[in-house]
Design a protein around this motif. Structure first.
Motif, PDB file in Angstrom:
ATOM      1  N   MET A 120      79.780  44.336  68.414  1.00 54.90           N
ATOM      2  CA  MET A 120      80.895  44.605  69.302  1.00 54.90           C
ATOM      3  C   MET A 120      82.039  43.614  69.121  1.00 54.90           C
ATOM      4  O   MET A 120      83.169  44.005  69.081  1.00 54.90           O
ATOM      5  CB  MET A 120      80.436  44.538  70.747  1.00 54.90           C
ATOM      6  CG  MET A 120      80.008  45.827  71.311  1.00 54.90           C
ATOM      7  SD  MET A 120      80.118  45.676  73.083  1.00 54.90           S
ATOM      8  CE  MET A 120      78.860  46.783  73.528  1.00 54.90           C
ATOM      9  N   ILE A 121      81.708  42.334  69.062  1.00 49.11           N
ATOM     10  CA  ILE A 121      82.739  41.319  68.902  1.00 49.11           C
ATOM     11  C   ILE A 121      83.051  41.210  67.419  1.00 49.11           C
ATOM     12  O   ILE A 121      82.192  40.852  66.621  1.00 49.11           O
ATOM     13  CB  ILE A 121      82.278  39.954  69.465  1.00 49.11           C
ATOM     14  CG1 ILE A 121      81.960  40.084  70.954  1.00 49.11           C
ATOM     15  CG2 ILE A 121      83.348  38.894  69.228  1.00 49.11           C
ATOM     16  CD1 ILE A 121      81.305  38.847  71.550  1.00 49.11           C
ATOM     17  N   LYS A 122      84.278  41.536  67.052  1.00 49.86           N
ATOM     18  CA  LYS A 122      84.654  41.589  65.644  1.00 49.86           C
ATOM     19  C   LYS A 122      84.769  40.204  65.019  1.00 49.86           C
ATOM     20  O   LYS A 122      84.355  39.992  63.892  1.00 49.86           O
ATOM     21  CB  LYS A 122      85.967  42.352  65.501  1.00 49.86           C
ATOM     22  CG  LYS A 122      86.382  42.534  64.084  1.00 49.86           C
ATOM     23  CD  LYS A 122      87.250  43.716  63.909  1.00 49.86           C
ATOM     24  CE  LYS A 122      87.582  43.825  62.445  1.00 49.86           C
ATOM     25  NZ  LYS A 122      87.603  45.124  61.948  1.00 49.86           N
ATOM     26  N   VAL A 123      85.368  39.255  65.732  1.00 47.84           N
ATOM     27  CA  VAL A 123      85.538  37.893  65.221  1.00 47.84           C
ATOM     28  C   VAL A 123      84.532  36.998  65.938  1.00 47.84           C
ATOM     29  O   VAL A 123      84.620  36.806  67.150  1.00 47.84           O
ATOM     30  CB  VAL A 123      86.973  37.372  65.441  1.00 47.84           C
ATOM     31  CG1 VAL A 123      87.123  35.971  64.871  1.00 47.84           C
ATOM     32  CG2 VAL A 123      87.993  38.324  64.838  1.00 47.84           C
ATOM     33  N   LYS A 124      83.600  36.483  65.182  1.00 39.80           N
ATOM     34  CA  LYS A 124      82.552  35.644  65.759  1.00 39.80           C
ATOM     35  C   LYS A 124      83.023  34.199  65.905  1.00 39.80           C
ATOM     36  O   LYS A 124      83.825  33.711  65.110  1.00 39.80           O
ATOM     37  CB  LYS A 124      81.303  35.671  64.875  1.00 39.80           C
ATOM     38  CG  LYS A 124      80.711  37.054  64.702  1.00 39.80           C
ATOM     39  CD  LYS A 124      80.193  37.583  66.005  1.00 39.80           C
ATOM     40  CE  LYS A 124      79.497  38.919  65.810  1.00 39.80           C
ATOM     41  NZ  LYS A 124      79.071  39.502  67.037  1.00 39.80           N
TER      42      LYS A 124
ATOM     43  N   GLU B 184      77.652  37.558  73.578  1.00 35.73           N
ATOM     44  CA  GLU B 184      76.906  38.821  73.465  1.00 35.73           C
ATOM     45  C   GLU B 184      76.108  39.106  74.743  1.00 35.73           C
ATOM     46  O   GLU B 184      76.069  40.242  75.214  1.00 35.73           O
ATOM     47  CB  GLU B 184      75.975  38.796  72.247  1.00 35.73           C
ATOM     48  CG  GLU B 184      76.697  38.797  70.910  1.00 35.73           C
ATOM     49  CD  GLU B 184      77.473  40.065  70.613  1.00 35.73           C
ATOM     50  OE1 GLU B 184      77.191  41.128  71.227  1.00 35.73           O
ATOM     51  OE2 GLU B 184      78.369  40.006  69.755  1.00 35.73           O
ATOM     52  N   ASP B 185      75.473  38.080  75.295  1.00 33.53           N
ATOM     53  CA  ASP B 185      74.728  38.257  76.550  1.00 33.53           C
ATOM     54  C   ASP B 185      75.664  38.684  77.678  1.00 33.53           C
ATOM     55  O   ASP B 185      75.317  39.534  78.494  1.00 33.53           O
ATOM     56  CB  ASP B 185      74.006  36.963  76.943  1.00 33.53           C
ATOM     57  CG  ASP B 185      72.792  36.683  76.073  1.00 33.53           C
ATOM     58  OD1 ASP B 185      72.335  37.607  75.366  1.00 33.53           O
ATOM     59  OD2 ASP B 185      72.312  35.527  76.094  1.00 33.53           O
ATOM     60  N   PHE B 186      76.839  38.084  77.727  1.00 30.92           N
ATOM     61  CA  PHE B 186      77.816  38.455  78.747  1.00 30.92           C
ATOM     62  C   PHE B 186      78.183  39.935  78.617  1.00 30.92           C
ATOM     63  O   PHE B 186      78.214  40.666  79.612  1.00 30.92           O
ATOM     64  CB  PHE B 186      79.067  37.575  78.621  1.00 30.92           C
ATOM     65  CG  PHE B 186      80.153  37.934  79.579  1.00 30.92           C
ATOM     66  CD1 PHE B 186      80.098  37.513  80.899  1.00 30.92           C
ATOM     67  CD2 PHE B 186      81.247  38.695  79.173  1.00 30.92           C
ATOM     68  CE1 PHE B 186      81.104  37.850  81.797  1.00 30.92           C
ATOM     69  CE2 PHE B 186      82.252  39.038  80.054  1.00 30.92           C
ATOM     70  CZ  PHE B 186      82.180  38.614  81.369  1.00 30.92           C
ATOM     71  N   LEU B 187      78.450  40.363  77.392  1.00 31.45           N
ATOM     72  CA  LEU B 187      78.809  41.772  77.182  1.00 31.45           C
ATOM     73  C   LEU B 187      77.686  42.715  77.591  1.00 31.45           C
ATOM     74  O   LEU B 187      77.933  43.762  78.184  1.00 31.45           O
ATOM     75  CB  LEU B 187      79.186  42.020  75.722  1.00 31.45           C
ATOM     76  CG  LEU B 187      80.512  41.438  75.253  1.00 31.45           C
ATOM     77  CD1 LEU B 187      80.720  41.717  73.782  1.00 31.45           C
ATOM     78  CD2 LEU B 187      81.677  41.974  76.066  1.00 31.45           C
TER      79      LEU B 187
ATOM     80  N   HIS C 232      86.429  43.297  77.079  1.00 34.53           N
ATOM     81  CA  HIS C 232      85.966  41.915  76.943  1.00 34.53           C
ATOM     82  C   HIS C 232      85.632  41.570  75.487  1.00 34.53           C
ATOM     83  O   HIS C 232      85.809  40.422  75.069  1.00 34.53           O
ATOM     84  CB  HIS C 232      84.784  41.650  77.870  1.00 34.53           C
ATOM     85  CG  HIS C 232      85.205  41.569  79.300  1.00 34.53           C
ATOM     86  ND1 HIS C 232      85.795  40.458  79.837  1.00 34.53           N
ATOM     87  CD2 HIS C 232      85.165  42.480  80.298  1.00 34.53           C
ATOM     88  CE1 HIS C 232      86.088  40.673  81.099  1.00 34.53           C
ATOM     89  NE2 HIS C 232      85.713  41.905  81.403  1.00 34.53           N
ATOM     90  N   SER C 233      85.202  42.530  74.736  1.00 38.01           N
ATOM     91  CA  SER C 233      84.950  42.310  73.316  1.00 38.01           C
ATOM     92  C   SER C 233      86.258  41.956  72.598  1.00 38.01           C
ATOM     93  O   SER C 233      86.286  41.056  71.746  1.00 38.01           O
ATOM     94  CB  SER C 233      84.326  43.561  72.699  1.00 38.01           C
ATOM     95  OG  SER C 233      84.078  43.368  71.336  1.00 38.01           O
TER      96      SER C 233
ATOM     97  N   ILE D 116      96.840  46.319  75.361  1.00 33.88           N
ATOM     98  CA  ILE D 116      96.242  45.995  76.662  1.00 33.88           C
ATOM     99  C   ILE D 116      96.915  44.765  77.266  1.00 33.88           C
ATOM    100  O   ILE D 116      97.329  44.768  78.407  1.00 33.88           O
ATOM    101  CB  ILE D 116      94.726  45.768  76.542  1.00 33.88           C
ATOM    102  CG1 ILE D 116      94.021  47.076  76.189  1.00 33.88           C
ATOM    103  CG2 ILE D 116      94.156  45.170  77.827  1.00 33.88           C
ATOM    104  CD1 ILE D 116      92.567  46.909  75.791  1.00 33.88           C
ATOM    105  N   PHE D 117      97.069  43.730  76.460  1.00 37.45           N
ATOM    106  CA  PHE D 117      97.654  42.477  76.946  1.00 37.45           C
ATOM    107  C   PHE D 117      99.106  42.677  77.364  1.00 37.45           C
ATOM    108  O   PHE D 117      99.523  42.213  78.410  1.00 37.45           O
ATOM    109  CB  PHE D 117      97.558  41.402  75.869  1.00 37.45           C
ATOM    110  CG  PHE D 117      98.138  40.078  76.289  1.00 37.45           C
ATOM    111  CD1 PHE D 117      97.449  39.237  77.142  1.00 37.45           C
ATOM    112  CD2 PHE D 117      99.389  39.705  75.840  1.00 37.45           C
ATOM    113  CE1 PHE D 117      97.979  38.025  77.544  1.00 37.45           C
ATOM    114  CE2 PHE D 117      99.940  38.492  76.236  1.00 37.45           C
ATOM    115  CZ  PHE D 117      99.238  37.662  77.087  1.00 37.45           C
ATOM    116  N   ASP D 118      99.883  43.369  76.555  1.00 34.56           N
ATOM    117  CA  ASP D 118     101.291  43.593  76.875  1.00 34.56           C
ATOM    118  C   ASP D 118     101.446  44.426  78.146  1.00 34.56           C
ATOM    119  O   ASP D 118     102.357  44.206  78.934  1.00 34.56           O
ATOM    120  CB  ASP D 118     102.006  44.281  75.711  1.00 34.56           C
ATOM    121  CG  ASP D 118     102.151  43.365  74.497  1.00 34.56           C
ATOM    122  OD1 ASP D 118     101.957  42.138  74.652  1.00 34.56           O
ATOM    123  OD2 ASP D 118     102.447  43.876  73.412  1.00 34.56           O
TER     124      ASP D 118
END
Length: 121
Positions: free
Chosen positions: A1-5, A16-19, A30-31, A116-118
């Motif tokens: 899920m998280i592209k940049v580790k 990962e646990d949080f997700l 969140h990812s 999303i941020f903008d």
């Protein structure tokens, strides 16, 4: 899920646990935040060697305010470790933060994050 580790494995596991603990509908959001934050961490971890000349140029470009006065008072050695100055040095040496993060995340994920941020700001 998280592209940049994150470079620290313990933090990857925490992320990962949080997700996994989140509702499915919130995981993508969140990812993206983790990917962006991890890429920013990697950006600021890039080695640089700021010079006194860099410091003087950076100070010259700051507006006349309390931040500039504080940075002058703190001096070069202190400022070699603060993010605004280290980003200035990287940007000056053609290591742009936006491009670096976009390259790490990939165009699609980066665009999604920015939209999303903008929208939130």
């Amino acid at each position: 899920m998280i592209k940049v580790k994150h470079p620290i494995e313990r933090i990857n596991l925490q992320q990962e646990d949080f997700l996994k603990s989140m509702a499915e509908k919130d995981r993508d959001y969140h990812s993206l935040l983790f990917s962006f934050g991890n890429a920013a961490y990697l950006y600021y971890a890039l080695p640089i060697e700021p010079t006194l000349e860099d410091y003087d140029e950076w100070l010259e470009g700051l507006p006349e305010d309390s931040f500039k006065r504080d940075m002058k008072a703190d001096g070069f050695e202190f400022c070699k470790n603060i993010l605004p100055f280290t980003r200035y040095v990287r940007e000056k040496n053609d290591i742009g933060m936006d491009r670096f993060i976009r390259d790490k995340m990939g165009e699609e994920s980066y665009s999604k994050y920015k939209s999303i941020f903008d929208r939130e700001n």
